[in-house]
Write a protein that holds these residues in place. Structure first.
Motif, PDB file in Angstrom:
ATOM      1  N   ALA A  25       0.836  -1.202   0.000  1.00 30.93           N
ATOM      2  CA  ALA A  25       0.000   0.000   0.000  1.00 30.93           C
ATOM      3  C   ALA A  25       0.870   1.251   0.000  1.00 30.93           C
ATOM      4  CB  ALA A  25      -0.930  -0.012   1.207  1.00 30.93           C
ATOM      5  N   ASP A  35      -5.646   7.486  -6.051  1.00 34.92           N
ATOM      6  CA  ASP A  35      -6.670   6.984  -6.961  1.00 34.92           C
ATOM      7  C   ASP A  35      -6.493   5.508  -7.299  1.00 34.92           C
ATOM      8  OD1 ASP A  35      -7.813   9.460  -7.012  1.00 34.92           O
ATOM      9  OD2 ASP A  35      -6.945  10.070  -8.935  1.00 34.92           O
ATOM     10  N   ARG A  36      -5.264   5.025  -7.238  1.00 35.55           N
ATOM     11  CA  ARG A  36      -4.988   3.629  -7.570  1.00 35.55           C
ATOM     12  C   ARG A  36      -4.972   2.725  -6.347  1.00 35.55           C
ATOM     13  NH1 ARG A  36      -5.223   0.580 -11.514  1.00 35.55           N
ATOM     14  NH2 ARG A  36      -3.098  -0.296 -11.419  1.00 35.55           N
ATOM     15  N   LEU A  37      -5.171   3.315  -5.191  1.00 31.21           N
ATOM     16  CA  LEU A  37      -5.125   2.515  -3.969  1.00 31.21           C
ATOM     17  C   LEU A  37      -6.481   1.875  -3.705  1.00 31.21           C
ATOM     18  CD1 LEU A  37      -3.272   1.730  -1.538  1.00 31.21           C
ATOM     19  CD2 LEU A  37      -4.428   3.552  -0.278  1.00 31.21           C
ATOM     20  N   ASN A  38      -6.548   0.565  -3.859  1.00 30.96           N
ATOM     21  CA  ASN A  38      -7.738  -0.187  -3.492  1.00 30.96           C
ATOM     22  C   ASN A  38      -7.276  -1.572  -3.049  1.00 30.96           C
ATOM     23  OD1 ASN A  38      -7.784  -2.061  -5.906  1.00 30.96           O
ATOM     24  ND2 ASN A  38      -8.017  -0.077  -6.971  1.00 30.96           N
ATOM     25  N   THR A  39      -8.155  -2.307  -2.421  1.00 28.03           N
ATOM     26  CA  THR A  39      -7.740  -3.574  -1.819  1.00 28.03           C
ATOM     27  C   THR A  39      -7.277  -4.587  -2.862  1.00 28.03           C
ATOM     28  OG1 THR A  39     -10.087  -4.228  -1.771  1.00 28.03           O
ATOM     29  CG2 THR A  39      -9.134  -3.316   0.264  1.00 28.03           C
ATOM     30  N   ASN A  40      -7.903  -4.596  -4.036  1.00 27.91           N
ATOM     31  CA  ASN A  40      -7.469  -5.527  -5.081  1.00 27.91           C
ATOM     32  C   ASN A  40      -6.054  -5.212  -5.545  1.00 27.91           C
ATOM     33  OD1 ASN A  40      -9.760  -7.226  -5.318  1.00 27.91           O
ATOM     34  ND2 ASN A  40     -10.834  -5.635  -6.478  1.00 27.91           N
ATOM     35  N   ARG A  41      -5.772  -3.928  -5.737  1.00 25.63           N
ATOM     36  CA  ARG A  41      -4.442  -3.520  -6.185  1.00 25.63           C
ATOM     37  C   ARG A  41      -3.402  -3.818  -5.104  1.00 25.63           C
ATOM     38  NH1 ARG A  41      -0.652  -3.466  -9.666  1.00 25.63           N
ATOM     39  NH2 ARG A  41       0.629  -1.577  -9.790  1.00 25.63           N
ATOM     40  N   TYR A  54      -8.289  -9.554   3.328  1.00 26.16           N
ATOM     41  CA  TYR A  54      -9.490  -9.291   4.123  1.00 26.16           C
ATOM     42  C   TYR A  54      -9.494 -10.032   5.453  1.00 26.16           C
ATOM     43  CZ  TYR A  54     -11.844  -6.542   0.527  1.00 26.16           C
ATOM     44  OH  TYR A  54     -12.185  -5.556  -0.361  1.00 26.16           O
ATOM     45  N   SER A  59     -10.841  -2.777   4.933  1.00 29.18           N
ATOM     46  CA  SER A  59     -10.949  -1.728   3.928  1.00 29.18           C
ATOM     47  C   SER A  59      -9.579  -1.122   3.658  1.00 29.18           C
ATOM     48  CB  SER A  59     -11.888  -0.612   4.422  1.00 29.18           C
ATOM     49  OG  SER A  59     -11.321   0.007   5.577  1.00 29.18           O
ATOM     50  N   LYS A  60      -9.499  -0.345   2.586  1.00 28.87           N
ATOM     51  CA  LYS A  60      -8.250   0.362   2.308  1.00 28.87           C
ATOM     52  C   LYS A  60      -7.985   1.425   3.376  1.00 28.87           C
ATOM     53  CE  LYS A  60     -10.032   3.966  -0.820  1.00 28.87           C
ATOM     54  NZ  LYS A  60      -9.933   4.538  -2.195  1.00 28.87           N
ATOM     55  N   GLU A  61      -9.056   1.972   3.953  1.00 26.99           N
ATOM     56  CA  GLU A  61      -8.875   2.958   5.020  1.00 26.99           C
ATOM     57  C   GLU A  61      -8.195   2.343   6.242  1.00 26.99           C
ATOM     58  OE1 GLU A  61     -11.951   4.405   2.294  1.00 26.99           O
ATOM     59  OE2 GLU A  61     -11.760   2.531   3.408  1.00 26.99           O
TER      60      GLU A  61
END
Length: 203
Positions: A25, A35-41, A54, A59-61
């Motif tokens: 991360a 913008d590119r930070l998400n759990t899948n990435r 998970y 969450s990403k937060e």
């Protein structure tokens, strides 16, 4: 907003996955932005399954918050280390250690530091922020008391705020010259505390 990990790993292999998620991360933030930070990435870059991610983070937060907590814990540890031997060393030496801790925290990974400052402002971490600030202020006040400075609590608050403003501004401007920033922050600290200029190096 869910900002706490679901669980923390206790076994070595699980700790490796947990740490890989946080580091992935951080690398995404630096290289690709929010913008590119998400759990899948994050799972992809970390080399773990989304299910594994998970298990630890909802969450990403929550991932962002945990990175911030780690950085804060490192800063507090650095401040405590800088002042650990203050009773046995001169004021100038301890001050230099404190300045190195503060500047090093910002410039160790400057772009990540800037990203986390933004994230900190939008995540509900107010109570944790207060606790960190209180711990740092207490340690700096103890140093100033040892240095014989009057109104140590007040001056600690002023000094930490002034240094934070200068160092954060340098980070936001993209400064990477640690020695130059140490020199400027040293001038600020010594001037405010009435300690005079930095002693010249011996020949």
């Amino acid at each position: 907003m869910r900002i706490n990990p679901r669980k923390t790993p206790t076994q070595a292999r699980a700790r490796v996955s947990y740490d890989a998620i946080l580091e992935a991360a951080a690398r995404i933030l630096v290289a690709e932005g929010f913008d590119r930070l998400n759990t899948n990435r994050v799972a992809e870059v970390a080399g773990v399954s989304i299910g594994t991610l998970y298990q630890y983070f909802p969450s990403k937060e929550a991932i962002l918050a945990e990175i911030i907590r780690r950085e804060r814990a490192q800063l507090l540890e650095d401040v405590q280390t800088a002042t650990r031997d203050m009773a046995a060393e001169d004021v100038e030496t301890t001050l230099e250690r404190l300045l190195h801790a503060a500047v090093g925290h910002q410039l160790r990974r400057p772009k990540l530091a800037r990203m986390l400052e933004y994230a900190d402002a939008v995540l509900p971490l107010e109570e944790e922020t207060k606790a960190l600030n209180a711990a740092i202020l207490q340690r700096v006040a103890e140093f100033l008391t040892h240095a014989g400075v009057e109104d140590a609590d007040l001056l600690a608050r002023d000094l930490v705020a002034a240094l934070r403003g200068m160092i954060d501004a340098a980070g936001m401007a993209g400064d990477t010259d640690q020695e130059a920033l140490l020199l400027r922050s040293g001038r600020l600290a010594r001037g405010y505390l009435g300690l005079g200029s930095r002693p010249a190096a011996a020949d």
